[in-house]
Design an enzyme around this catalytic site. Structure first.
Site, PDB file in Angstrom:
ATOM      1  N   ASN A   1       0.871  -1.173   0.000  1.00 38.31           N
ATOM      2  CA  ASN A   1       0.000   0.000   0.000  1.00 38.31           C
ATOM      3  C   ASN A   1       0.910   1.226   0.000  1.00 38.31           C
ATOM      4  OD1 ASN A   1      -1.814   2.026   0.496  1.00 38.31           O
ATOM      5  ND2 ASN A   1      -2.761   1.062   2.289  1.00 38.31           N
TER       6      ASN A   1
ATOM      7  N   ARG B   1      -2.589  -2.160  -3.441  1.00 43.45           N
ATOM      8  CA  ARG B   1      -3.791  -1.363  -3.230  1.00 43.45           C
ATOM      9  C   ARG B   1      -3.690  -0.125  -4.124  1.00 43.45           C
ATOM     10  NH1 ARG B   1      -5.686   2.462   1.744  1.00 43.45           N
ATOM     11  NH2 ARG B   1      -7.811   2.683   1.015  1.00 43.45           N
TER      12      ARG B   1
ATOM     13  N   HIS C   1     -12.655   2.980  -0.211  1.00 42.83           N
ATOM     14  CA  HIS C   1     -12.690   1.961   0.861  1.00 42.83           C
ATOM     15  C   HIS C   1     -13.480   0.731   0.404  1.00 42.83           C
ATOM     16  CE1 HIS C   1     -12.358   5.304   4.188  1.00 42.83           C
ATOM     17  NE2 HIS C   1     -11.153   4.903   3.789  1.00 42.83           N
TER      18      HIS C   1
ATOM     19  N   LEU D   1     -15.185   3.359   9.881  1.00 46.37           N
ATOM     20  CA  LEU D   1     -14.783   4.557  10.617  1.00 46.37           C
ATOM     21  C   LEU D   1     -13.333   4.418  11.056  1.00 46.37           C
ATOM     22  CD1 LEU D   1     -17.983   4.930  12.884  1.00 46.37           C
ATOM     23  CD2 LEU D   1     -17.580   5.815  10.574  1.00 46.37           C
TER      24      LEU D   1
ATOM     25  N   ARG E   1     -10.554  15.247   7.231  1.00 45.20           N
ATOM     26  CA  ARG E   1     -11.372  15.713   6.105  1.00 45.20           C
ATOM     27  C   ARG E   1     -12.733  16.174   6.595  1.00 45.20           C
ATOM     28  NH1 ARG E   1     -10.333  10.410   3.257  1.00 45.20           N
ATOM     29  NH2 ARG E   1      -8.207  10.597   2.457  1.00 45.20           N
TER      30      ARG E   1
ATOM     31  N   MET F   1      -9.199   9.655  17.449  1.00 45.47           N
ATOM     32  CA  MET F   1     -10.397   9.544  18.291  1.00 45.47           C
ATOM     33  C   MET F   1     -10.053   9.326  19.766  1.00 45.47           C
ATOM     34  SD  MET F   1     -13.618   9.768  18.485  1.00 45.47           S
ATOM     35  CE  MET F   1     -14.316   9.737  16.836  1.00 45.47           C
TER      36      MET F   1
ATOM     37  N   GLY G   1     -10.650   1.384  12.648  1.00 46.06           N
ATOM     38  CA  GLY G   1     -10.101   1.744  13.967  1.00 46.06           C
ATOM     39  C   GLY G   1     -11.113   2.271  14.958  1.00 46.06           C
TER      40      GLY G   1
ATOM     41  N   GLU H   1     -14.330  -0.318  15.249  1.00 50.52           N
ATOM     42  CA  GLU H   1     -14.071  -1.566  15.963  1.00 50.52           C
ATOM     43  C   GLU H   1     -13.774  -1.340  17.437  1.00 50.52           C
ATOM     44  OE1 GLU H   1     -10.972  -3.771  13.876  1.00 50.52           O
ATOM     45  OE2 GLU H   1     -11.889  -3.202  11.976  1.00 50.52           O
ATOM     46  N   ASN H   2     -13.298  -0.136  17.782  1.00 52.03           N
ATOM     47  CA  ASN H   2     -12.778   0.066  19.141  1.00 52.03           C
ATOM     48  C   ASN H   2     -13.524   1.072  20.003  1.00 52.03           C
ATOM     49  OD1 ASN H   2     -10.278  -1.626  19.062  1.00 52.03           O
ATOM     50  ND2 ASN H   2      -9.854  -0.277  17.321  1.00 52.03           N
TER      51      ASN H   2
ATOM     52  N   GLU I   1      -8.234  -5.390   5.103  1.00 51.06           N
ATOM     53  CA  GLU I   1      -8.061  -5.055   3.687  1.00 51.06           C
ATOM     54  C   GLU I   1      -6.901  -5.834   3.068  1.00 51.06           C
ATOM     55  OE1 GLU I   1      -8.475  -0.863   5.085  1.00 51.06           O
ATOM     56  OE2 GLU I   1      -9.078  -0.538   3.010  1.00 51.06           O
TER      57      GLU I   1
HETATM   58  P1  AMP Z   1      -7.694   3.333  11.017  1.00 49.43           P
HETATM   59  O1  AMP Z   1      -7.584   4.424   9.993  1.00 49.43           O
HETATM   60  O2  AMP Z   1      -8.687   2.271  10.679  1.00 49.43           O
HETATM   61  O3  AMP Z   1      -6.357   2.781  11.435  1.00 49.43           O
HETATM   62  O4  AMP Z   1      -8.299   4.034  12.338  1.00 49.43           O
HETATM   63  C1  AMP Z   1      -7.619   5.070  13.004  1.00 49.43           C
HETATM   64  C2  AMP Z   1      -8.554   5.665  14.031  1.00 49.43           C
HETATM   65  O5  AMP Z   1      -8.981   4.643  14.947  1.00 49.43           O
HETATM   66  C3  AMP Z   1      -7.918   6.758  14.897  1.00 49.43           C
HETATM   67  O6  AMP Z   1      -8.812   7.860  14.995  1.00 49.43           O
HETATM   68  C4  AMP Z   1      -7.781   6.115  16.243  1.00 49.43           C
HETATM   69  O7  AMP Z   1      -7.922   7.032  17.290  1.00 49.43           O
HETATM   70  C5  AMP Z   1      -8.953   5.167  16.260  1.00 49.43           C
HETATM   71  N1  AMP Z   1      -8.776   4.141  17.269  1.00 49.43           N
HETATM   72  C6  AMP Z   1      -7.885   3.129  17.273  1.00 49.43           C
HETATM   73  N2  AMP Z   1      -7.962   2.438  18.437  1.00 49.43           N
HETATM   74  C7  AMP Z   1      -8.934   3.021  19.182  1.00 49.43           C
HETATM   75  C8  AMP Z   1      -9.499   2.786  20.473  1.00 49.43           C
HETATM   76  N3  AMP Z   1      -9.062   1.785  21.233  1.00 49.43           N
HETATM   77  N4  AMP Z   1     -10.487   3.617  20.889  1.00 49.43           N
HETATM   78  C9  AMP Z   1     -10.905   4.634  20.117  1.00 49.43           C
HETATM   79  N5  AMP Z   1     -10.420   4.907  18.904  1.00 49.43           N
HETATM   80  C10 AMP Z   1      -9.448   4.127  18.432  1.00 49.43           C
END
Ligand code: AMP
Length: 408
Positions: free
Chosen positions: A8, A89, A177, A215, A247, A288, A335, A338-339, A393
């Site tokens: 990627n 990718r 995506h 997200l 964004r 986040m 991210g 899922e979290n 992915e």
């Molecule tokens: P990604 O682009 O899928 O890697 O997601 C990145 C985003 O996921 C960032 O805003 C991180 O803050 C958020 N993220 C990752 N782990 C957590 C968590 N445990 N709690 C809240 N947000 C998370």
């Protein structure tokens, strides 16, 4: 063993993963960052053990050579790992690519031709493919982020602007995506809770109505009917739609003219909306986790940023339920999806009229597997399921690469 090296390539980074697609294992993964800058950094991880290299990395060719060195030094040896393909990718496939393709010179030229549509992404994708073809003598496959949406129904894909101008400049809604939305919507359709729900309602899989929320730092929504994407939130570029890390998502296009007439250059407006907006622009941080900490410390700007983010998400879920004529599954991934349990709870709050809700204990539980977090039978037989479905992915790209080679 048949493995796939997934690449990627970003403008200043090269992410990679060595995938064994049959079991779905990542044998090694890593990233080279700050390519072309004074101080670069490579991080290579094998079964939890991380090797880090600091130092300037001149260009993507040097980055890939460094990655190959790291594989040879710390393993697994690419020579012994049975690499049968490199999966790339590629962000924008335009109208030229609606499925993965084996890379040849014509494919490289076509991806290069799409650079005007994706100036922030496709140049690095082309460079990544070119250097990898030089260094790795196996078939290369391009997997496009837009492909899952190539078949969007015309009313969803069409902007209501002058048709001639749109046709001349390739202006339509492409969506991004797609690899993630396809992977997650398939995982949803195969989940036992979903197949049981359809069976209980006497319905076939072609009637399954899903809203998928990817997200991450970038964010997008899709509406999927029986496996086909019928709507998505990103458009000509990944800028449209949800509020993202940096964004803006949807804005009145009039803002762009207003800012340009007020003295900003087009590039400055581009940077503003793509890199200095969203959670970062409103709350001061794009991550986040950091935003949540600021909110907990009483920061009003951070609170508003999250409120705008959630408001936009609720609008989209409601709109997509209307597009689909109802909703069977709301799936969260990436991210944040899922979290961040509080984000999931915040999205469904106020959407009870659609039957959406989460059980706090299920929502708060942490797991790597796909799971249902809404009330389940027998209390709520006819209500939609809310699910958390981890995206992957790299695995999707690896599997699609093997599939396209097998079909040759
Ligand atoms: P990604 O682009 O899928 O890697 O997601 C990145 C985003 O996921 C960032 O805003 C991180 O803050 C958020 N993220 C990752 N782990 C957590 C968590 N445990 N709690 C809240 N947000 C998370």
């Amino acid at each position: 063993m048949s493995t796939v090296l997934v690449l990627n390539s970003g403008s200043s980074s090269l992410k990679y993963q060595l995938v064994d697609p049959a079991p779905g294992d990542a044998l090694a993964a890593g990233i080279v960052e700050r390519i072309g800058e004074a101080s670069g950094r490579a991080s290579h991880e094998v079964r939890g053990a991380r090797t880090v290299r600091e130092g300037a990395v001149a260009d993507h060719g040097a980055a890939l050579r460094l990655v190959l060195e790291l594989f040879e030094e710390t393993g697994p040896s690419l020579g012994e790992a049975g690499v049968v393909a490199v999966g790339h990718r590629v962000v924008h496939g335009g109208t030229s690519f609606s499925a993965p393709v084996v890379v040849d010179d014509d494919v490289v030229a076509a991806v290069r031709d799409l650079i005007p549509l994706a100036p922030l992404h496709n140049p690095a994708n082309v460079t990544g493919i070119e250097v990898a073809r030089e260094l790795l003598d196996v078939p290369h496959v391009a997997v496009f982020d837009t492909a899952f949406f190539a078949d969007l129904p015309a009313p969803a894909a069409t902007y209501a602007i002058d048709r001639g101008t749109a046709a001349e400049h390739g202006i339509r809604r492409y969506g991004f995506h797609g690899t993630s939305h396809e992977y997650v919507s398939r995982a949803v359709a195969e989940h036992p809770a979903v197949t049981a729900k359809l069976a209980a309602e006497g319905r076939g899989p072609e009637t399954l109505r899903q809203v998928v929320l990817h997200l991450g730092n970038g964010a997008s929504a899709s509406a999927v009917l029986g496996g086909r994407a019928v709507e998505t939130s990103m458009g000509l570029t990944p800028l449209e739609g949800l509020v993202m890390g940096t964004r803006s998502g949807d804005v009145d296009a009039g803002i762009v003219f207003h800012l340009i007439r007020s003295g900003l250059s087009p590039d400055e407006v581009d940077t503003l909306l793509n890199k200095r907006s969203g959670l970062l622009g409103l709350g001061g941080v794009n991550d986040m986790r950091e935003l949540t900490r600021l909110i907990e410390s009483g920061d009003d700007d951070a609170r508003l940023a999250l409120d705008v983010y959630l408001h936009r998400l609720r609008k989209y879920v409601g709109a997509y339920a209307a597009v689909l004529g109802g909703i069977d599954v709301l799936a969260f991934t990436a991210g944040v999806g899922e979290n961040a349990a509080h984000v999931r709870a915040g999205v469904v709050e106020g959407l009870g009229f659609l039957g959406l809700g989460v059980v706090p204990d299920l929502n708060a539980a942490r797991a790597r597997e796909s799971r249902v977090i809404s009330p389940t039978e027998p209390e709520a037989p006819a209500r939609p399921l809310v699910m958390v479905v981890p995206t992957n992915e790299e695995l999707a790209i690896a599997r699609q690469s093997l599939a396209v080679l097998a079909a040759r």
